[in-house]
Scaffold this motif. Structure first.
Motif, PDB file in Angstrom:
ATOM      1  N   MET A  18      14.718   2.500   6.092  1.00 26.26           N
ATOM      2  CA  MET A  18      15.094   2.237   4.708  1.00 26.26           C
ATOM      3  C   MET A  18      15.937   0.979   4.598  1.00 26.26           C
ATOM      4  O   MET A  18      15.804   0.206   3.631  1.00 26.26           O
ATOM      5  CB  MET A  18      15.854   3.443   4.136  1.00 26.26           C
ATOM      6  N   ALA A  19      16.799   0.717   5.577  1.00 24.80           N
ATOM      7  CA  ALA A  19      17.607  -0.504   5.554  1.00 24.80           C
ATOM      8  C   ALA A  19      16.725  -1.747   5.650  1.00 24.80           C
ATOM      9  O   ALA A  19      16.990  -2.763   4.994  1.00 24.80           O
ATOM     10  CB  ALA A  19      18.619  -0.484   6.703  1.00 24.80           C
ATOM     11  N   MET A  20      15.669  -1.693   6.468  1.00 24.24           N
ATOM     12  CA  MET A  20      14.722  -2.810   6.557  1.00 24.24           C
ATOM     13  C   MET A  20      14.071  -3.082   5.206  1.00 24.24           C
ATOM     14  O   MET A  20      13.926  -4.235   4.797  1.00 24.24           O
ATOM     15  CB  MET A  20      13.633  -2.497   7.597  1.00 24.24           C
ATOM     16  N   ILE A  21      13.691  -2.022   4.512  1.00 30.12           N
ATOM     17  CA  ILE A  21      13.059  -2.180   3.197  1.00 30.12           C
ATOM     18  C   ILE A  21      14.043  -2.758   2.189  1.00 30.12           C
ATOM     19  O   ILE A  21      13.719  -3.670   1.420  1.00 30.12           O
ATOM     20  CB  ILE A  21      12.517  -0.822   2.705  1.00 30.12           C
ATOM     21  N   GLN A  22      15.278  -2.248   2.198  1.00 25.74           N
ATOM     22  CA  GLN A  22      16.278  -2.702   1.241  1.00 25.74           C
ATOM     23  C   GLN A  22      16.646  -4.170   1.449  1.00 25.74           C
ATOM     24  O   GLN A  22      17.001  -4.870   0.501  1.00 25.74           O
ATOM     25  CB  GLN A  22      17.521  -1.815   1.336  1.00 25.74           C
ATOM     26  N   ARG A  23      16.552  -4.654   2.692  1.00 21.56           N
ATOM     27  CA  ARG A  23      16.828  -6.057   2.972  1.00 21.56           C
ATOM     28  C   ARG A  23      15.655  -6.962   2.614  1.00 21.56           C
ATOM     29  O   ARG A  23      15.840  -8.122   2.256  1.00 21.56           O
ATOM     30  CB  ARG A  23      17.146  -6.250   4.460  1.00 21.56           C
ATOM     31  N   ALA A  24      14.444  -6.445   2.764  1.00 21.22           N
ATOM     32  CA  ALA A  24      13.252  -7.291   2.703  1.00 21.22           C
ATOM     33  C   ALA A  24      12.818  -7.639   1.287  1.00 21.22           C
ATOM     34  O   ALA A  24      12.096  -8.620   1.095  1.00 21.22           O
ATOM     35  CB  ALA A  24      12.097  -6.615   3.448  1.00 21.22           C
ATOM     36  N   TYR A  25      13.257  -6.863   0.284  1.00 24.15           N
ATOM     37  CA  TYR A  25      12.720  -7.055  -1.071  1.00 24.15           C
ATOM     38  C   TYR A  25      13.839  -7.266  -2.083  1.00 24.15           C
ATOM     39  O   TYR A  25      14.963  -6.770  -1.908  1.00 24.15           O
ATOM     40  CB  TYR A  25      11.867  -5.850  -1.475  1.00 24.15           C
ATOM     41  N   GLU A  26      13.501  -7.984  -3.143  1.00 19.48           N
ATOM     42  CA  GLU A  26      14.459  -8.231  -4.215  1.00 19.48           C
ATOM     43  C   GLU A  26      14.798  -6.922  -4.935  1.00 19.48           C
ATOM     44  O   GLU A  26      13.922  -6.056  -5.093  1.00 19.48           O
ATOM     45  CB  GLU A  26      13.878  -9.225  -5.225  1.00 19.48           C
ATOM     46  N   PRO A  27      16.064  -6.758  -5.400  1.00 14.68           N
ATOM     47  CA  PRO A  27      16.449  -5.522  -6.099  1.00 14.68           C
ATOM     48  C   PRO A  27      15.564  -5.180  -7.291  1.00 14.68           C
ATOM     49  O   PRO A  27      15.277  -4.006  -7.536  1.00 14.68           O
ATOM     50  CB  PRO A  27      17.892  -5.817  -6.544  1.00 14.68           C
TER      51      PRO A  27
END
Length: 404
Positions: free
Chosen positions: A329-338
């Motif tokens: 989940m941390a990888m996803i949260q870093r990879a995409y704009e809010p």
């Protein structure tokens, strides 16, 4: 180190402890009730199917709305809806024993509400915490979830045995009210309105899909996770059945397995929170699947007298779980704009959840025919191979990224 975001998470997680605790009580109490009354793996897997399928089908489309709506209000409304239908089912149990079809209906409606709540919560986290702290926050979240889950099964079976399933369901309403009250005091800054509004639903959906497929590592992990979930996710429903049918034990032994699994998750989440930056997120993800796979394989060959060894293997499965969920989940949260995150998280969640009904539909008849241990063994083998593949594939992607 900035501290306001930590205070916000303390408020947020304090409320979520109550909600997760009572939800854990309800989940285990319903599964145990169905285990005792039906003694059928098919009934258990059907219950899991109705609990997973709505989230899997609706998730990608719900993500578009999540990126339009206020995420804090969405969480409050969704949690309130879950509590309301717990109240309805609880009242039904006080009036009489509800039909199995009605239980399935309530599980379906709760699943629809959960399809809004879970991704809204995950999409809100990067709006509170700094980017470099996301893996650590994921470890904290796993700890909060595990701490509530460890007590939930034990309290669920205690309240169920002493009172009724209806009482357990009423406590879920109280937990949701406390969680929503605490959430009112948490400030969550929304993405800019112009970044999250669009006149065309289909266009927004396509933008979410296009953003998702641009990050190769996330796509690879998601596809492998879907395959892994086909074998592993049914075990969450079948753990009590394993305890009762293979080891010949009762409800308190079943709740002990749930508690030991959760203790492992607490310690794993604590270790992840401390050592979040030691290795790459992809390394944690790969090795967690390898450990889970080995533990499932071991469970699949145990004799009926080796219950304590099953307890140990359940602990290892629980301890390894945060090292997959948190870093992923941390990888996803870093990879995409809010402003895009609601769509991506809902899409990823749906892909993984859609694999769960497939596994549940397969598990019910196969377990009834070949036994619960066969499912543990083969799901462990699939999980082990999935972890080994990710370990090799993600290293190759890293090399390719460096050479580009």
């Amino acid at each position: 180190m900035r501290t306001p975001w930590k205070k916000a998470f303390m408020l947020l997680f304090s409320g979520q402890i109550f909600s997760i605790l009572t939800s854990s009580m309800v989940q285990f109490a319903i599964i145990w009730h169905l285990t005792q009354t039906s003694q059928s793996a098919v009934v258990l897997t059907m219950a899991g199917l109705f609990g997973f399928l709505p989230q899997a089908i609706l998730g990608p489309f719900i993500g578009v709305w999540l990126d339009r709506w206020n995420r804090k209000k969405t969480m409050i409304i969704a949690d309130s809806a879950i509590a309301f239908f717990s109240l309805v089912l609880g009242l039904y149990f006080y009036l009489g024993d509800p039909a199995l079809e009605f239980v399935y209906l309530i599980l379906t409606v709760r699943s629809i509400a959960s399809a809004f709540h879970a991704p809204a919560f995950q999409a809100a986290i990067p709006l509170i915490a700094p980017e470099e702290q996301l893996t650590r926050v994921a470890g904290w979240h796993q700890m909060v979830f595990s701490f509530s889950s460890i007590i939930g099964p034990a309290l669920g079976i205690a309240v169920y045995s002493a009172a009724s399933l209806g009482t357990v369901l009423f406590l879920d309403v109280v937990g949701a009210l406390i969680a929503n009250l605490m959430l009112l005091f948490v400030r969550i800054n929304q993405p800019k309105a112009e970044a999250q509004q669009s006149s065309h639903f289909i266009r927004e959906f396509k933008l979410g899909w296009q953003a998702f497929i641009k990050v190769k590592a996330i796509v690879v992990i998601t596809v492998v996770s879907a395959i892994f979930n086909v074998g592993f996710m049914p075990l969450a429903t079948l753990f009590p059945y394993m305890t009762m049918s293979h080891f010949g034990r009762g409800g308190y032994s079943a709740s002990m397995i749930e508690a030991v699994f959760s203790i492992g998750m607490i310690l794993g989440g604590l270790l992840l929170g401390v050592a979040a930056s030691k290795w790459k997120d992809s390394t944690y993800i790969s090795w967690s699947l390898i450990v889970i796979g080995l533990a499932c394989l071991g469970s699949g060959v145990l004799s009926g007298e080796a219950f304590m060894l099953f307890v140990l293997l359940s602990f290892l499965m629980g301890a390894a779980t945060p090292f997959f969920n948190g870093p992923y989940m941390a990888m996803i949260q870093r990879a995409y704009e809010p402003a895009m995150l609601g769509r991506v998280i809902s899409l990823v969640t749906s892909v993984m959840l859609l694999a769960s009904p497939i596994g549940l539909l397969m598990a019910g008849p196969l377990v009834d025919r070949y036994g619960i241990q066969a499912w543990f063994f083969w799901s462990g083998l699939v999980t082990l191979l999935a972890g080994a593949y990710l370990l090799a594939r993600l290293k190759r992607l890293q090399v390719e990224a460096v050479n580009e």
